[in-house]
Design a protein around this motif. Sequence first.
Motif, PDB file in Angstrom:
ATOM      1  N   TYR A 184       0.852  -1.181   0.000  1.00  0.00           N
ATOM      2  CA  TYR A 184       0.000   0.000   0.000  1.00  0.00           C
ATOM      3  C   TYR A 184       0.894   1.238   0.000  1.00  0.00           C
ATOM      4  O   TYR A 184       1.686   1.428   0.921  1.00  0.00           O
ATOM      5  CB  TYR A 184      -0.915   0.019   1.234  1.00  0.00           C
ATOM      6  CG  TYR A 184      -1.905  -1.115   1.234  1.00  0.00           C
ATOM      7  CD1 TYR A 184      -3.100  -1.009   0.538  1.00  0.00           C
ATOM      8  CD2 TYR A 184      -1.637  -2.307   1.907  1.00  0.00           C
ATOM      9  CE1 TYR A 184      -4.011  -2.054   0.513  1.00  0.00           C
ATOM     10  CE2 TYR A 184      -2.538  -3.355   1.889  1.00  0.00           C
ATOM     11  CZ  TYR A 184      -3.719  -3.218   1.194  1.00  0.00           C
ATOM     12  OH  TYR A 184      -4.613  -4.261   1.164  1.00  0.00           O
ATOM     13  N   PRO A 185       0.793   2.088  -1.027  1.00  0.00           N
ATOM     14  CA  PRO A 185       1.687   3.244  -1.117  1.00  0.00           C
ATOM     15  C   PRO A 185       1.419   4.271  -0.014  1.00  0.00           C
ATOM     16  O   PRO A 185       0.309   4.367   0.516  1.00  0.00           O
ATOM     17  CB  PRO A 185       1.374   3.823  -2.494  1.00  0.00           C
ATOM     18  CG  PRO A 185       0.016   3.333  -2.830  1.00  0.00           C
ATOM     19  CD  PRO A 185      -0.154   2.013  -2.131  1.00  0.00           C
ATOM     20  N   ILE A 186       2.466   5.017   0.295  1.00  0.00           N
ATOM     21  CA  ILE A 186       2.363   6.167   1.190  1.00  0.00           C
ATOM     22  C   ILE A 186       2.608   7.393   0.317  1.00  0.00           C
ATOM     23  O   ILE A 186       3.676   7.543  -0.259  1.00  0.00           O
ATOM     24  CB  ILE A 186       3.391   6.093   2.334  1.00  0.00           C
ATOM     25  CG1 ILE A 186       3.127   4.849   3.185  1.00  0.00           C
ATOM     26  CG2 ILE A 186       3.335   7.366   3.179  1.00  0.00           C
ATOM     27  CD1 ILE A 186       4.163   4.606   4.261  1.00  0.00           C
ATOM     28  N   VAL A 187       1.604   8.248   0.185  1.00  0.00           N
ATOM     29  CA  VAL A 187       1.677   9.429  -0.672  1.00  0.00           C
ATOM     30  C   VAL A 187       1.651  10.674   0.213  1.00  0.00           C
ATOM     31  O   VAL A 187       0.702  10.870   0.971  1.00  0.00           O
ATOM     32  CB  VAL A 187       0.507   9.453  -1.683  1.00  0.00           C
ATOM     33  CG1 VAL A 187       0.561  10.699  -2.546  1.00  0.00           C
ATOM     34  CG2 VAL A 187       0.510   8.190  -2.532  1.00  0.00           C
ATOM     35  N   ASP A 188       2.699  11.478   0.119  1.00  0.00           N
ATOM     36  CA  ASP A 188       2.818  12.691   0.933  1.00  0.00           C
ATOM     37  C   ASP A 188       2.615  12.399   2.415  1.00  0.00           C
ATOM     38  O   ASP A 188       1.948  13.149   3.121  1.00  0.00           O
ATOM     39  CB  ASP A 188       1.829  13.764   0.463  1.00  0.00           C
ATOM     40  CG  ASP A 188       2.137  14.278  -0.935  1.00  0.00           C
ATOM     41  OD1 ASP A 188       3.326  14.288  -1.321  1.00  0.00           O
ATOM     42  OD2 ASP A 188       1.189  14.656  -1.641  1.00  0.00           O
ATOM     43  N   GLY A 189       3.132  11.265   2.865  1.00  0.00           N
ATOM     44  CA  GLY A 189       3.056  10.900   4.268  1.00  0.00           C
ATOM     45  C   GLY A 189       1.749  10.250   4.697  1.00  0.00           C
ATOM     46  O   GLY A 189       1.573   9.935   5.867  1.00  0.00           O
ATOM     47  N   VAL A 190       0.826  10.036   3.757  1.00  0.00           N
ATOM     48  CA  VAL A 190      -0.486   9.470   4.079  1.00  0.00           C
ATOM     49  C   VAL A 190      -0.603   8.072   3.468  1.00  0.00           C
ATOM     50  O   VAL A 190      -0.546   7.919   2.249  1.00  0.00           O
ATOM     51  CB  VAL A 190      -1.626  10.365   3.552  1.00  0.00           C
ATOM     52  CG1 VAL A 190      -2.978   9.756   3.879  1.00  0.00           C
ATOM     53  CG2 VAL A 190      -1.510  11.768   4.106  1.00  0.00           C
ATOM     54  N   PRO A 191      -0.762   7.033   4.307  1.00  0.00           N
ATOM     55  CA  PRO A 191      -0.942   5.684   3.765  1.00  0.00           C
ATOM     56  C   PRO A 191      -2.248   5.573   2.987  1.00  0.00           C
ATOM     57  O   PRO A 191      -3.292   6.028   3.436  1.00  0.00           O
ATOM     58  CB  PRO A 191      -1.000   4.791   5.014  1.00  0.00           C
ATOM     59  CG  PRO A 191      -0.464   5.618   6.124  1.00  0.00           C
ATOM     60  CD  PRO A 191      -0.730   7.035   5.766  1.00  0.00           C
ATOM     61  N   GLN A 192      -2.178   4.981   1.805  1.00  0.00           N
ATOM     62  CA  GLN A 192      -3.344   4.777   0.952  1.00  0.00           C
ATOM     63  C   GLN A 192      -3.884   3.373   1.224  1.00  0.00           C
ATOM     64  O   GLN A 192      -3.484   2.416   0.585  1.00  0.00           O
ATOM     65  CB  GLN A 192      -2.948   4.945  -0.519  1.00  0.00           C
ATOM     66  CG  GLN A 192      -2.241   6.253  -0.820  1.00  0.00           C
ATOM     67  CD  GLN A 192      -3.103   7.465  -0.502  1.00  0.00           C
ATOM     68  OE1 GLN A 192      -4.203   7.585  -1.034  1.00  0.00           O
ATOM     69  NE2 GLN A 192      -2.604   8.345   0.335  1.00  0.00           N
TER      70      GLN A 192
END
Length: 69
Positions: free
Chosen positions: A38-46
């Motif tokens: 699960y990617p982390i985008v701008d510090g937010v886990p997706q």
Amino acid sequence: MDTDETLLRILACPLDKGPLILPAGRDALYNPRLRLRYPIVDGVPQLLPSSGLRVSAEEHERYAGPAEA
């Protein structure tokens, strides 16, 4: 206990509700049971079920290490 450890205790895979691993690269959370990243985008886990990306055997080794193989 740092912030990463605290978050890992409460975050769970949206599919099997199990714990996730934060690999050394810190670019994704990983579920070794389902082999989903699960990617982390701008510090937010997706953590949407549709955000989980299946990983290859080589990636699984890199994320989970030889003990999980």
